[in-house]
Motif scaffolding. Structure first.
Motif, PDB file in Angstrom:
ATOM      1  N   LYS A  57     115.086 -87.249 -50.707  1.00  0.00           N
ATOM      2  CA  LYS A  57     116.417 -86.883 -50.336  1.00  0.00           C
ATOM      3  C   LYS A  57     117.517 -87.588 -51.097  1.00  0.00           C
ATOM      4  CE  LYS A  57     118.952 -86.070 -46.105  1.00  0.00           C
ATOM      5  NZ  LYS A  57     119.089 -86.231 -44.771  1.00  0.00           N
ATOM      6  N   LEU A  58     117.212 -88.815 -51.054  1.00  0.00           N
ATOM      7  CA  LEU A  58     118.235 -89.888 -51.592  1.00  0.00           C
ATOM      8  C   LEU A  58     118.514 -89.462 -53.157  1.00  0.00           C
ATOM      9  CD1 LEU A  58     119.841 -92.374 -52.283  1.00  0.00           C
ATOM     10  CD2 LEU A  58     117.676 -93.780 -52.776  1.00  0.00           C
ATOM     11  N   ILE A 112     120.735 -92.196 -45.167  1.00  0.00           N
ATOM     12  CA  ILE A 112     119.346 -92.805 -45.210  1.00  0.00           C
ATOM     13  C   ILE A 112     119.518 -94.565 -45.385  1.00  0.00           C
ATOM     14  CG2 ILE A 112     117.515 -93.234 -46.853  1.00  0.00           C
ATOM     15  CD1 ILE A 112     117.784 -90.226 -47.844  1.00  0.00           C
ATOM     16  N   GLY A 135     112.534 -97.217 -45.377  1.00  0.00           N
ATOM     17  CA  GLY A 135     113.251 -96.420 -46.241  1.00  0.00           C
ATOM     18  C   GLY A 135     112.954 -96.940 -47.814  1.00  0.00           C
ATOM     19  N   LYS A 170     112.395 -89.737 -47.734  1.00  0.00           N
ATOM     20  CA  LYS A 170     113.597 -90.291 -47.825  1.00  0.00           C
ATOM     21  C   LYS A 170     113.853 -90.376 -49.377  1.00  0.00           C
ATOM     22  CE  LYS A 170     114.069 -91.808 -43.107  1.00  0.00           C
ATOM     23  NZ  LYS A 170     113.658 -92.828 -42.321  1.00  0.00           N
ATOM     24  N   ASP A 203     107.440 -91.406 -44.582  1.00  0.00           N
ATOM     25  CA  ASP A 203     108.820 -91.432 -44.541  1.00  0.00           C
ATOM     26  C   ASP A 203     109.605 -91.933 -45.751  1.00  0.00           C
ATOM     27  OD1 ASP A 203     109.072 -90.016 -42.064  1.00  0.00           O
ATOM     28  OD2 ASP A 203     109.939 -91.937 -40.981  1.00  0.00           O
ATOM     29  N   ALA A 224     123.042 -92.798 -50.727  1.00  0.00           N
ATOM     30  CA  ALA A 224     122.179 -93.214 -49.576  1.00  0.00           C
ATOM     31  C   ALA A 224     123.048 -93.080 -48.428  1.00  0.00           C
ATOM     32  CB  ALA A 224     121.553 -94.428 -49.741  1.00  0.00           C
TER      33      ALA A 224
END
Lengths: 351, 332, 340
Positions: free
Chosen positions: A331-332, A277, A251, A328, A324, A272
């Motif tokens: 998205k965070l 996440i 992450g 991620k 990844d 998060a």
């Protein structure tokens, strides 16, 4: 466009600090469907604006990821047609012997950083680290022909295509910090699916590697309420101090410390959780060495955050990351931006 | 022009104490400019108004020179000091220095077993005083001194202290003299405290807020025996900077300068300087960023009392600046 | 005694809250407005609407310290330095960790277990750890969070003949000077800026100076003294008891010469002791003030301190008083028409 496709495309393009204009067209094509306005400033920062919903004045969030890469520059062409060079940004000369490079002259030339064969090394020579001024580039052209194509000040990049390793690990050049630009791309895609009040400035900054210059001027120009730098941080590997590295594939990393406004950090932590996440945490006792350092002290001060993608072998041609972590991080950031409203911005005292 | 060079290089003006050289330059330019002012840090800013059709351009050359600052006076009247700007201790050994009030001194060292031990803390200045009281009549802590020495006129080549960057000041003054009417609003800025961190250019650029900034400073050369690798040579013409350790010049401005040089048959050379910085770096980062570049005068032995420049190179720099300003300055 | 409270309060860069609270309590009532900004600077303003030159004073609240960066399985804490500290002062010191000010000690491998060769070299920070008595990693993580800051555990007290000792004199002594100065009567617009993050790059003052945009700037510091055993007088830099130290040049600024001369004139005229800061190393908030906007005439005035950036520093009470006196004379001189 897929995040991986853009990252590959950017990684394989040239954009040495101070010479990033070649990346503008890829960004324009990728972001055109995701933003409302796009422009460049005098230093070449690429600025895309995505307007939030609701009445003005809307809070504004600036995302900054630097698109410049470390590279080299021609300092001399000698009588035998060898090119001598210096660095632009920090490069360890020990990675250079045997490297294939591209010389960006009037046209692009393939070059090799030549080495002495081991048979001819004198005693003890192999124990010495090479110095940059001892190295040279061979492009297979004699001086008379070379000077028509190459001049002093032309830039040189590593020649390296992206290599796909097992388990979604990618290796390539200039992931520092095109990975950050890919994070912004992923974020912009996520923003399409969320209800966002804030105006977002997505900035691919320039000249970070030679002194955070793009972020300095673009932050001054945009005057955002919040600034988030997206960069890479050191990934794990054998023999590294554990408290200074982060694991790949576990992450994105959020940083705390004096460079980071505590409330921004807290909201990143919350975002998060909202996004489901896992994040890793890094502590920066003083300067972070990222655009966040410049953004924080622009004008009357900009509350700043830092989100990073763990990266192995930084400043080499085989920088390695996990896809990844990039997705991620995007998205965070999107969930962070979704949580920013007028009230949050007005409550941004230090602590 | 040679008289002006002589006057400026022989004057006093270490970083932070540029008063004397500023007055001298102000005398030279006050009749030539439309407005002249001095800002809070001591930058001298002369404006030549445009006709509203052109750009706002800032030219910068720094008035300050490297020097030393007195940090203590011992009982026998010897002075200890610290550097003002960057120099290496061996350059100072045995050199003569002069203070603003005319007090002169020589620099020497404590006894050393090995010359490698030579550090600034080992050096002192002897001003010929017999004790602390006599020394203190002439010099105080915080006073600055600069190298002493007249201009050597070698014909086409000139040697003196403080060519860095009084020769840049000369280029600006000559440009102002020769320019005549032009579209652009041009600010000729003689900056302070460049040698201690490009400080004057920073505040001046903030105040002027130009669209384009061009610094005129000296650059190193690679044409002396067993020198470092560098393609710039003395007498090779105006150096158009690509990069130094403080900035990468705006590529469009650099190309524009090259085109102007080619069109007007002005000798030029491209410059990549691996160590050193200029006022252009401070201008570039002013406010939301400005287009910045540098025209350099090639110079041997920079930061020594014997900095050498070539008269032809100086002329080429003036020509290049004048021709650039006469043109449209529309950058592609 | 405000200096005692200030010295003992924790305030590593980015964590200046405790210091800010002490100062706020002291100055409320002395000033017309107290503002704060997003990085944590506190700007106390006297006579904001008065005519006359706007004067900015800067004293920084932060101190050098450490920050927790990791946990060993056994419960020891890994740390890094925040600000310039010589590794050699760290060993065998007691510290306070985090908001709760948990006691801890800095340890390393005992000398008995070191190879003779190892004893020849200083122990590096990366080979030290903080022991808070935790049973294991989980226990440590219950008590301490990643990013918690660490300060030296030093009691302030009077010391010797007219001296005081304590931690963080750089720059709590400057904060104390500024608090005293705010007690003086003046008609000038005064912007007293208690800044943050000076020790990691003059960060707070960059923002404060841009915001205040003063006509004159004065940085107040607890500055270096090198009057140590075996150092000859010409390298002492400053001497304790010899009065406020005036900066002639440092790594971040060259003071405005007219302001410097005026300070000297005032000291001589009133027979106040003063001295020069006889080095050009180090940088202070003056650097940021002098380069704000189109430039600001700025000076630096300091109280000399021995052993700064170490667990215990020493200052002289008379120097403190004389610094306040000199600055109050300077304000009167500006009221009387002095301009740089």
């Amino acid at each position: 466009m897929q995040v991986k496709e853009l990252l590959k495309n950017l990684s394989e393009s040239a954009g040495v600090a101070g010479f990033e204009h070649g990346l503008h067209s890829s960004l324009r094509a990728a972001w055109e469907p995701l933003v409302h306005e796009m422009s460049t400033d005098v230093l070449g920062n690429f600025v895309a604006k995505r307007r939030g919903v609701g009445e003005e004045p809307r809070p504004s969030v600036m995302l900054a990821a630097h698109m410049d890469e470390v590279g080299m520059m021609v300092t001399k062409i000698d009588e035998r047609g060898y090119i001598r060079f210096t660095q632009v940004g920090g490069i360890d000369p020990r990675i250079l012997p045997g490297m294939e490079v591209t010389v960006h002259g009037r046209r692009q030339l393939a070059g090799i950083i030549g080495t002495k064969p081991p048979h001819l090394l004198s005693a003890g020579e192999e124990d010495k680290a090479p110095k940059m001024e001892e190295l040279f580039i061979d492009v297979g052209l004699a001086q008379e022909r070379l000077v028509d194509v190459v001049e002093i000040g032309d830039v040189i990049t590593f020649q390296r295509d992206v290599t796909e390793l097992a388990n979604d690990f990618l290796a390539g050049k200039s992931f520092d910090d095109r990975a950050g630009v890919a994070v912004i791309h992923s974020c912009l895609q996520w923003l399409e699916k969320l209800c966002i009040t804030a105006d977002v400035y997505a900035v691919a900054t320039v000249q970070e590697e030679i002194g955070l210059k793009g972020a300095t001027v673009s932050t001054y120009g945009l005057e955002p309420d919040i600034g988030i730098a997206i960069d890479v941080c050191h990934g794990d590997g054998p023999g590294q101090p554990e408290d200074l590295v982060s694991e790949l594939g576990k992450g994105p990393v959020i940083t705390m410390g004096p460079n980071i406004a505590p409330r921004v950090y807290e909201l990143l932590e919350q975002a998060a959780k909202d996004a489901g996440i896992e994040v890793q945490v890094d502590v920066a006792p003083a300067q972070t060495g990222t655009d966040a350092w410049a953004m924080q002290i622009s004008r009357h001060g900009v509350p700043t955050g830092l989100v990073s993608v763990p990266l192995r072998y930084m400043h080499t041609s085989v920088e390695t990351l996990h896809l990844d972590d990039v997705e991620k991080a995007g998205k965070l950031l999107a969930f962070f931006i979704a949580a920013v409203n007028r009230g949050f911005v007005e409550g941004l005292v230090w602590s | 022009m040679k008289d002006l060079v002589k006057k400026l290089v022989e004057s006093y003006g270490p970083a932070g104490d540029e008063g004397p050289v500023r007055q001298m330059i102000e005398e030279e330019i006050k009749e030539l400019a439309d407005e002249v002012r001095v800002d809070a840090l001591g930058n001298l800013i002369a404006r030549k108004k445009g006709n509203g059709k052109g750009k706002k351009v800032m030219l910068a050359a720094h008035m300050d020179e490297i020097g030393i600052i007195v940090t203590s006076i011992d009982d026998k009247g010897f002075l200890r000091f610290a550097p003002v700007g960057g120099w290496s201790p061996p350059t100072l050994l045995g050199k003569r220095v002069i203070f603003a009030n005319g007090t002169s001194g020589v620099i020497h060292t404590e006894h050393l077993d090995d010359i490698k031990e030579l550090k600034v803390t080992k050096l002192f200045i002897d001003i010929g005083a017999s004790d602390k009281a006599t020394a203190s009549e002439n010099v105080g802590i915080g006073d600055m001194a600069v190298f002493y020495g007249p201009l050597f006129d070698m014909g086409e080549r000139w040697v003196a202290k403080a060519m860095d960057d009084r020769i840049g000041c000369v280029v600006l003054i000559e440009t102002l003299r020769q320019l005549g009417a032009c579209d652009h609003d041009v600010y000729f800025v003689f900056t302070v405290q460049e040698e201690v961190g490009l400080r004057g250019a920073r505040t001046a650029a903030y105040g002027v807020d130009p669209e384009i900034g061009i610094a005129c400073d000296v650059t190193r050369v690679g044409d002396t025996p067993k020198s470092h690798i560098m393609e710039v040579s003395l007498g090779g013409g105006a150096a158009i900077k690509v990069k130094d350790s403080s900035l990468i010049c705006h590529p469009a401005l650099r190309k524009h300068l090259v085109e102007i040089a080619k069109e007007n048959k002005i000798p030029y050379q491209l410059e990549v300087l691996e160590r050193g910085g200029t006022d252009a770096a401070a201008m570039q980062l002013s406010r939301a960023g400005i287009i910045a570049g540098v025209i350099s005068v090639p110079c041997r032995y920079i930061h020594s009392p014997s900095e050498m420049v070539d008269a032809g190179d100086v002329k080429a720099c003036v020509d290049l600046l004048v021709q650039s300003l006469k043109g449209s300055m529309v950058l592609q | 005694m405000v200096l005692k409270m200030l010295s003992e309060a924790p305030g590593v860069a980015g964590h200046e809250q405790a210091v800010r609270a002490i100062i706020r309590a002291e100055i409320e009532g002395l000033v017309d407005v107290i503002e704060s900004d997003t990085i944590g600077n506190m700007i106390a303003i006297k006579n904001p609407d008065a005519p006359g030159p706007k004067i900015m004073f800067a004293a920084h609240m932060d101190e050098v310290g450490m920050i927790i960066t990791g946990f060993e399985r056994s419960g020891f804490l890994r740390f890094r330095k925040a600000g310039g500290i010589d590794d050699r002062v760290l060993l065998s010191k007691t510290v306070r960790v985090g908001k709760e000010q948990l006691p801890g000690v800095i340890g390393s491998k005992p000398i008995h277990l070191q190879e003779p060769r190892e004893r020849q070299h200083p122990v590096r920070m990366r080979d030290m750890y903080i022991d808070i008595g935790a049973k294991n990693k989980e226990d440590a993580q219950k008590r301490v969070k990643l990013g918690d800051v660490v300060v030296f555990d030093t009691q302030y007290s009077e010391f010797g003949d007219g001296f005081v000792k304590g931690k963080a004199m750089d720059d709590r002594v400057g904060c104390a000077v500024l608090i005293s100065l705010l007690k003086e009567q003046t008609s000038l617009p005064i912007y007293a800026c208690f800044t943050v993050q000076e020790e990691i790059g003059l960060r707070g003052s960059a923002i404060a100076a841009h915001r205040v945009h003063p006509d004159m700037g004065v940085a107040l510091e607890g500055t270096v003294s090198n009057e140590l055993a075996e150092v000859e007088p010409e390298f002492h830099v400053t001497n304790l008891g010899a009065g406020p130290a005036l900066t002639v040049m440092d790594a971040a600024t060259i003071p405005n010469r007219k302001m410097l001369k005026e300070l000297i004139r005032l000291a001589e005229h009133s027979e106040l002791p003063y001295q020069f800061r006889r080095t050009t190393g180090g940088g202070t908030d003056a650097g940021r003030m002098s380069l704000a906007h189109t430039g600001v005439p700025t000076v630096g005035v300091s109280v000399p301190c021995r052993y700064i950036h170490a667990p215990v520093s020493v200052a002289c009470q008379d120097d403190f008083k004389n610094t306040v006196k000199l600055l109050s004379l300077f304000l009167k001189s500006i009221e009387g028409g002095f301009r740089p």
